[in-house]
Structures are given as structure tokens and as C-alpha cells.
Design an enzyme around this catalytic site. Structure first.
Site, PDB file in Angstrom:
ATOM      1  N   CYS A   1       0.835  -1.193   0.000  1.00 38.70           N
ATOM      2  CA  CYS A   1       0.000   0.000   0.000  1.00 38.70           C
ATOM      3  C   CYS A   1       0.874   1.249   0.000  1.00 38.70           C
ATOM      4  O   CYS A   1       2.099   1.165   0.082  1.00 38.70           O
ATOM      5  CB  CYS A   1      -0.932   0.019   1.205  1.00 38.70           C
ATOM      6  SG  CYS A   1      -0.044   0.117   2.744  1.00 38.70           S
TER       7      CYS A   1
ATOM      8  N   CYS B   1       3.440   1.662   2.600  1.00 44.07           N
ATOM      9  CA  CYS B   1       4.662   0.868   2.436  1.00 44.07           C
ATOM     10  C   CYS B   1       5.664   1.630   1.581  1.00 44.07           C
ATOM     11  O   CYS B   1       6.823   1.800   1.952  1.00 44.07           O
ATOM     12  CB  CYS B   1       4.378  -0.455   1.731  1.00 44.07           C
ATOM     13  SG  CYS B   1       3.061  -1.418   2.449  1.00 44.07           S
TER      14      CYS B   1
ATOM     15  N   ASP C   1      -0.106  25.617 -32.852  1.00 44.91           N
ATOM     16  CA  ASP C   1       0.850  26.156 -33.795  1.00 44.91           C
ATOM     17  C   ASP C   1       0.260  25.845 -35.172  1.00 44.91           C
ATOM     18  O   ASP C   1      -0.414  24.847 -35.337  1.00 44.91           O
ATOM     19  CB  ASP C   1       2.186  25.440 -33.583  1.00 44.91           C
ATOM     20  CG  ASP C   1       3.106  25.618 -34.750  1.00 44.91           C
ATOM     21  OD1 ASP C   1       3.380  26.777 -35.074  1.00 44.91           O
ATOM     22  OD2 ASP C   1       3.541  24.614 -35.335  1.00 44.91           O
TER      23      ASP C   1
ATOM     24  N   ASP D   1       4.921  21.147 -33.112  1.00 45.93           N
ATOM     25  CA  ASP D   1       5.745  20.045 -33.613  1.00 45.93           C
ATOM     26  C   ASP D   1       7.204  20.428 -33.826  1.00 45.93           C
ATOM     27  O   ASP D   1       8.060  19.578 -33.845  1.00 45.93           O
ATOM     28  CB  ASP D   1       5.179  19.513 -34.929  1.00 45.93           C
ATOM     29  CG  ASP D   1       5.386  20.505 -36.065  1.00 45.93           C
ATOM     30  OD1 ASP D   1       5.318  21.718 -35.779  1.00 45.93           O
ATOM     31  OD2 ASP D   1       5.623  20.081 -37.196  1.00 45.93           O
TER      32      ASP D   1
ATOM     33  N   ASP E   1       8.866  25.418 -31.538  1.00 43.33           N
ATOM     34  CA  ASP E   1       7.729  25.372 -30.606  1.00 43.33           C
ATOM     35  C   ASP E   1       8.155  24.920 -29.215  1.00 43.33           C
ATOM     36  O   ASP E   1       7.390  25.039 -28.259  1.00 43.33           O
ATOM     37  CB  ASP E   1       6.657  24.399 -31.105  1.00 43.33           C
ATOM     38  CG  ASP E   1       6.059  24.853 -32.427  1.00 43.33           C
ATOM     39  OD1 ASP E   1       5.943  26.069 -32.610  1.00 43.33           O
ATOM     40  OD2 ASP E   1       5.728  23.987 -33.245  1.00 43.33           O
TER      41      ASP E   1
END
Lengths: 32, 725
Positions: free
Chosen positions: B14, B17, B422, B615, B619
Site C-alpha cells: 500500500c 509501504c 501552432d 511540432d 515550438d
């Protein structure tokens, strides 16, 4: 009656100790 | 000098832990940063090799009560998990058999000393072997002044077992004091069995959640056909080197990234891009590792192998993302840290109250209620609420061509209210095309001479002109004295004539006037003038076509309540035309690359949470500045590094898809946390007996264990719904 008082007292001490041990002492140990 | 090591950790169940391992590692000397990921069961530690070593770190982790081993090369991230699941299976089997037997036994043998001893005998292997790990971990946690779910289980079952053992051994004493010799062995066995069952199911569900990574890893073939000294040999994938010539036959997976040397085929890239139609590949085309060859046989020159391939990078991104914590997780972590002491306090208070004012036999009820509180409070569901959702969502994203870098990205992306696009390469193809040639005398001559000048240039507009001449079947001539003027154009001598190709500024530089009537200034696109021997001969109109899906994607984003903005370095007319065609309302044109970032910053200062989609290298600053950067995979590596989300499909439809997935994920996380909180908020008081005075309703420790397992499983199941998001 005595048993109940003792259990209550013991319970309060235990709660105090658990919180001290894990929260206060634990934190002090982790970030001294 | 800092080294980073990733150590698989076993036995963590959990959030408490993993938090403890992380704290202990962080506090040990020489460690600069430690991050422990519950889901992948790994600790990533940056440390100073002069002060400590990987071996010491492993020992440090072991001292906290969890298993750790030095990483094995190329482990796939499932070994720890799988090992955990396999280790659990026999323990679960033994405890389940014992659980059935302790349930059946009282039906066969009436309550007696013999029955109690038999129950004790059945319980011993369960508490001493099957559930031993809970006790050792609880003890180690205790020594570190910390407590987790193991503490709750150990204290709860330990109390029930200790009491029942005393009753079994000293039954006469209890009877003589008027207390029925009641034992709770079945509760101990059932609790351990149910928690082991829960752990086992969790390990399996987590295994399912990391299926995405496994599927990606499975895309790599293990063996490769390589040409060595002209002969085809089969070698393991790991030994393939850059420059090797690899033979790929129909139906085989491409092992590494490379360039197609000979042969041709269609390649199914859907596993990487989500694009269902196979892509035709001819010599010179680049082929990505992990894609599936269809019908042709071809030879491939390896250009990137091992960790440098696109697929390896995707796997790394997904793995890092699945482990990272969104800010909402910190809430869960903070709660877990104080949760256990508070629960133990409530359990003690419950005991005291039942003992003081409860019905007779008071201490029996008191003990049962206290144990039940400890059992029901196990915070597993809370610990699983966030990581399972992040893990499933990033896995699902990878399946639909959306790579998400982490939990923080998910949380931010789900809250975005503005999407900045863009233009070039994002809304449009990014590959300019000549759409009109206008010659004062001869259009073909204008195009042929312009292309002849530009044939040596790398500029995208130049390439468009050369491509247009090629498409028109024109033969180019050699150019002499080629010279480029950045931002203006180029000139050179073709067939003894001096040819200028460029914008209005270039003409002005050479003392020429571009007649505005010629320019077609009202038409969107870039106008390139051509002058021959210092006389204007014509012009070319070049535009960058809009991608087919852009308009639909913009509409989709707007329907999600997002404001869509476009930024471009292009002129107003071009920008306005693209915006009109795609339905974008706010446009910023003639923005220099270095000012794109400032534009994003301005939107943020207006109070928007901005997702930037781009891209190009130019950018990257804007992508990094935005709250969420979304990079197109067709773009540069720099953009992909700067973005929080990478779209494998090179069109805009991925943007709404990605944002929907993140919104859905945050919704699931909120639901998970809500239910986990509610479960504890409601469960603990009921276990403490709050409903007893009014309704006579109490929970048994075994019922509490079942409820706890159900809550964990419901959180995991809820997260798994994201697989179909």
C-alpha cells in the site's frame, strides 16, 4: 469499578503513547 | 557525480509501504533523491557513488522489511510483481483450505476442548507461515517508528489469536469465572486468507494494468535475420548493431529503426500511431522498430538499436509516466501517514468504551470490537486510488496513440481551458505546395528557372518549387553562382540568365518593384516572385494545405468547452484563411518563433490553463512554458522532449482524444478517493459499534476483512474502466 477505571486509564495512556511514538518521535527521527 | 539506479522492491502492498521505503532511502547517507513506485514495485534512487553503493541501498530497503534485489539488465518491469504473485499463491491456498476447515469443524464437533485445540492446530500454519509476512513487516515498521496496514493486520489478528490461545489452554479458569470459553481462530484465519486473497487479486490486476508495457515490449522480435559477409544469419536482437543489414520477410516485425535499402512493402504502423492503414515503404523510407511488415520482403539498414529506438523511448516514457505521482496523490500520502496512529487510538478507545459501558461479557465484546476496527481500517483502497488510475490511463493512452508523460500531466491536462495550436505542421501539413504559377509570358519557363535556381536549397519553399517542377515534368538546368539571402530568397545564373527567386524584399534589394496587382495579396499563401535578367517574369503562390482532420478536431475541442487559439509566424492573410477554414476564432499571426513562448505566458497571465500543441524545434519553448505541451510525433525530438503528451498520430484529432482521456482519468481518481474515504469514514464507526445501541448491529472481524478486500477490488475495477475510455 476498579477494573473499569484501570482499563480507562490504561487506554488513555496507550493512546497517548501510540500517538507520541508514531507521530512525534517518528517525525523527530525522520527529520532531526 | 550522481548515479541513478532502479531497484525492484517486493512485498509493498500500500501507499504507506512505498512511502516508508522512500523515506528510509531518502534519509540514508549519499542519497540525493529517492522515488518509490508502488505500481511498478521499483525504487529509483539517485545517489553519490563516493558515499554509498547500489548494494548498500538494497540493504537499506531490506532493513525496512521489504525484499529488494539488484536490478537485472533489461528486466521488463513485471518480474517483481510476478514474483510477488507466485509467492502469494501457496500461502493463499493453505489459508483458504484452513479457512474452509475452521468453518466446517464446529458443524462436525460440538464446542469442547478438543474442538478448540483442533482449531488452534488449523490456525497455527496460517498465522505462522501464510500470514507471517504481515507480522515481520509490521515489526520492522514499528522499529522505524512507523506503521502501515501490516501493523493494523498484525495487531488485529495477533490480539484475536493471543486471546483465543489463552482460552484454549486455560478454558477451566474462564469457565470457573463464568466466562464462556469463546475462541476467535476462525476470524484470524479468515482475515489472513481474505487479505492474502485481496493482495493476490491486486497483484493480478496490477499485472493487467501493466499489460500496455508488456504489449509494447512484445512488439520486439527476439531474433533477427542479418546479412553478415553476404550470408543471412539469425542473431539475437541484442546483438544487432547500427549499420547492420537486416532482412525482413512478410508477416515479420521490424526489429529496430532503420532505412529501407532494397525491396518494398506496406508496413502496418498501427501499434505506434493508431493509424489502421498500412504505409507503403520504398527504398530510402524510414521504418520504425515494432511495426509489422505486410506482404513484401525488404532489406533494412539499422540506424537506431537498443535503447535508442523509438519503441524503447516510448516504453521508457510509459513506464516513467505510470510511476509518477500527480499532485492529488500527495493528499492520499499525507492521510496515510497519520492514519494508522489515529486508527490504533480509535481501536483502543473502542475497547475502553465497550469494556466500561458495554454488555456482558464486557471485555469479550470490547476485544472483538477493537480488533474489528483495526481490520476494517486498512487503507489499501486509499493507496491504490491514484496509482491504479494513472497506470491504466497511461497504458490506455499508449494504445490509442497518446503518450502521457505522467500523473501530473494528467491532472493539469484535465483542467486545461485553452488550447493553443501552432499552425505549420500542426493545423497544416507543414509541407508547402505550389498551388499557382503565374508567368507574364510563359508560366512553365518561370517555374523551370525558379526550380533550377532552388534545386540545391534546403528551404521548404524551395523544395516545394522543385517538387512542383518535377510534377509538371520540367527538366531543370544547372545553376551557377547560387546565393541565398536568408529571409528573402535566392538567386543564381541559369543558362546564362540571372534569375532571382524570392519575396518582395529581394526584388527591392535588386531595384525592382513588384506590381501589387501581380502579387495576389488578397489570396492566402506565400507569394514568391521570379525575375529574369532584372525583369519581373512572374510569381508562384505557395500554400501549406490544411490537414484533413483539423477542422473536425477544432470543432471537437470547442464542443468540449475549450477556447482554441492559433499562433503562427505566417502573415495575417494566410493565418486568417486557415483560421476561417478550420473554425478557429482567435488568431495571432506574424509571431516570431521566440515570441511564441511569450504569447503562451500572456494567456496564462490572463488566467488560462493552457495546452500548447506544436511540432517544431521552434515550438519547444512554448511547449515547455504551457501548462501542458502536446507534441506531434512527426515533429522534432526536441518538441517531444518538451511536451508532456506526445501524439503518435500526426493529426489534431489526437488532441481532443488525449484531453478526454485525462479528464476521464481525473474523474476516476476523484471517485476512487471519494469511495476509499467514505469506506473508512463509514466502516470504522460501524466496526467500533456505533450502530449497536440503536440497532444491535455489529461487525465481526471476518466481515471487516471481507469489506476491506471488497473496497480494494472495487477501486481497482473502477480504474480498469479506463481501459475502454
Amino acid at each position: 469499578m476498579i477494573a473499569k477505571s484501570l482499563v480507562t486509564l490504561f487506554g488513555l495512556v496507550a493512546i497517548a503513547w501510540v500517538n507520541w511514538y508514531f507521530l512525534i518521535a517518528g517525525r523527530r527521527r525522520r527529520d532531526p | 557525480m550522481t548515479e541513478v539506479v532502479t531497484i525492484p522492491v517486493t512485498g509493498m502492498t500500500c501507499a504507506a509501504c512505498s512511502a516508508r521505503v522512500e523515506r528510509t532511502l531518502g534519509a540514508s547517507p549519499g542519497v540525493e533523491a529517492a522515488n518509490v513506485n508502488l505500481m511498478t514495485a521499483e525504487a529509483t534512487v539517485s545517489f553519490n557513488p563516493a558515499t554509498t553503493s547500489a548494494e548498500t541501498l538494497v540493504a537499506t530497503i531490506r532493513s525496512t522489511g521489504y525484499g529488494a534485489e539488484l536490478p537485472v539488465a533489461d528486466q521488463s518491469g513485471e518480474s517483481g510483481q510476478q514474483h510477488h504473485a507466485e509467492d502469494l499463491r501457496p500461502r493463499l491456498a493453505v489459508s483458504l483450505v484452513a479457512a474452509v476447515l475452521v468453518m466446517l469443524l464446529p458443524m462436525v464437533i460440538a464446542p469442547s476442548g478438543t474442538q478448540r485445540f483442533l482449531l488452534l492446530g488449523l490456525t497455527l500454519p496460517v498465522i505462522g507461515w501464510a500470514g507471517k509476512a504481515f507480522f515481520t513487516r509490521a515489526w520492522k515498521a514499528f522499529r522505524h517508528h512507523s506503521a502501515d496496514m501490516n501493523t493494523l493486520i498484525a495487531v488485529g489478528t495477533g490480539a484475536a489469536f493471543g486471546y483465543s490461545t489463552v482460552v484454549t489452554l486455560k478454558a477451566d479458569w474462564f469457565t470457573s469465572h463464568g466466562i464462556p470459553p469463546q475462541v476467535y481462530f476462525e476470524a484470524v484465519v479468515w482475515i489472513i486468507a481474505l487479505i492474502l486473497l485481496g493482495n493476490h487479486l491486486e497483484a493480478r490486476a496490477r499485472g493487467k494494468a501493466s499489460e500496455a508495457i508488456r504489449r509494447l515490449i512484445g512488439l520486439r522480435p527476439e531474433e533477427v535475420q542479418v546479412l553478415r559477409d553476404g550470408r543471412e544469419v539469425t542473431v539475437p536482437l541484442q546483438t544487432v548493431q547500427v549499420g547492420d543489414e537486416i532482412v525482413i520477410r512478410p508477416g515479420e516485425r521490424v526489429p529496430v529503426d532503420g532505412i529501407l535499402l532494397s525491396g518494398s512493402s506496406a508496413v502496418d504502423e498501427s501499434m505506434l500511431t493508431g493509424e489502421p492503414i498500412p504505409v507503403e515503404k520504398a527504398p530510402g523510407a524510414s521504418v520504425t522498430g515494432g511495426t509489422l511488415n505486410q506482404l513484401g520482403t525488404f532489406h533494412l539498414e539499422a540506424t537506431r538499436v537498443g535503447e535508442r529506438t523509438v519503441l524503447a523511448r516510448i516504453i521508457r516514457l510509459v513506464r516513467e509516466a505510470q510511476g509518477s505521482k500527480p499532485p492529488i496523490q500527495r493528499l492520499a500520502d499525507r492521510i496515510s501517514a497519520v492514519f494508522v496512529p489515529v486508527v490504533i487510538s480509535i481501536a483502543i478507545a473502542t475497547f475502553v468504551i465497550w469494556f466500561d459501558i458495554g454488555p456482558q461479557p464486557a471485555y469479550l465484546h470490547a476485544m472483538v470490537a477493537g480488533v474489528t476496527v483495526l481490520i476494517i481500517a486498512c487503507p489499501c483502497a486509499m493507496g491504490l486510488a491514484v496509482p491504479t488510475a494513472v497506470m491504466v490511463a497511461t497504458g490506455r493512452g499508449a494504445g490509442i496513440g497518446v503518450l502521457i508523460k505522467g500523473g501530473e500531466v494528467i491532472e493539469l491536462a484535465s483542467k486545461v481551458d485553452m488550447v493553443v495550436l501552432d499552425k505549420t505542421g500542426t493545423v497544416t501539413e507543414g509541407r508547402p505546395r505550389v498551388v499557382d504559377v503565374h508567368g507574364l509570358e510563359d508560366s512553365n519557363r518561370v517555374l523551370r528557372l525558379a526550380a533550377s535556381v532552388e534545386q540545391g536549397s534546403e528551404h521548404p519553399l524551395a523544395q516545394a518549387i522543385v517538387a512542383a517542377a518535377g510534377a509538371a515534368g520540367l527538366t531543370l538546368e544547372a545553376v551557377q553562382g547560387f546565393a541565398a539571402s536568408p529571409g528573402r530568397g535566392a538567386h543564381g545564373k541559369v543558362g546564362g540568365r540571372h534569375v532571382l527567386v524570392g519575396n518582395r524584399q529581394l526584388l527591392l534589394d535588386h531595384g525592382l518593384q513588384a506590381d501589387p496587382a501581380l502579387a495576389g495579396a488578397d489570396r492566402p499563401g506565400t507569394v514568391v516572385f521570379v525575375a529574369i535578367d532584372d525583369r519581373l517574369a512572374g510569381w508562384l503562390l505557395i500554400t501549406d494545405p490544411i490537414k484533413p482532420n483539423s477542422a473536425a478536431a477544432v470543432r471537437d475541442l470547442q464542443s468540449m468547452g475549450l477556447e482554441v487559439v492559433m499562433i503562427t509566424g505566417d502573415n495575417q492573410a494566410t493565418a486568417a484563411s486557415v483560421a476561417a477554414e478550420t473554425g478557429i476564432e482567435r488568431v495571432f499571426a506574424e509571431v516570431l518563433p521566440e515570441h511564441k513562448r511569450d504569447a503562451v505566458l500572456r494567456f496564462q497571465q490572463e488566467g488560462h490553463l493552457v495546452a500548447m500543441v506544436g511540432d517544431g524545434v521552434n515550438d519547444a519553448p512554448a511547449l515547455a512554458q504551457a501548462d501542458v505541451g502536446i507534441a506531434m510525433s512527426g515533429g522534432s525530438d526536441v518538441a517531444i522532449e518538451a511536451g508532456g503528451i506526445t501524439l503518435m498520430q500526426n493529426d489534431l484529432t489526437g488532441v481532443p482524444r488525449a484531453l478526454r482521456l485525462t479528464r476521464r482519468t481525473l474523474g476516476i481518481i476523484r471517485q476512487n478517493l471519494f469511495w476509499a474515504f467514505i469506506y473508512n469514514l463509514v466502516g470504522i464507526p460501524i466496526a467500533a459499534g456505533i450502530l449497536y445501541p440503536g440497532f444491535g448491529l455489529r461487525l465481526s472481524p471476518a466481515m471487516a476483512a471481507a469489506a476491506m478486500a471488497v473496497s480494494s477490488i472495487s477501486v481497482i475495477t473502477n480504474s480498469l474502466r479506463l481501459r475502454h475510455a
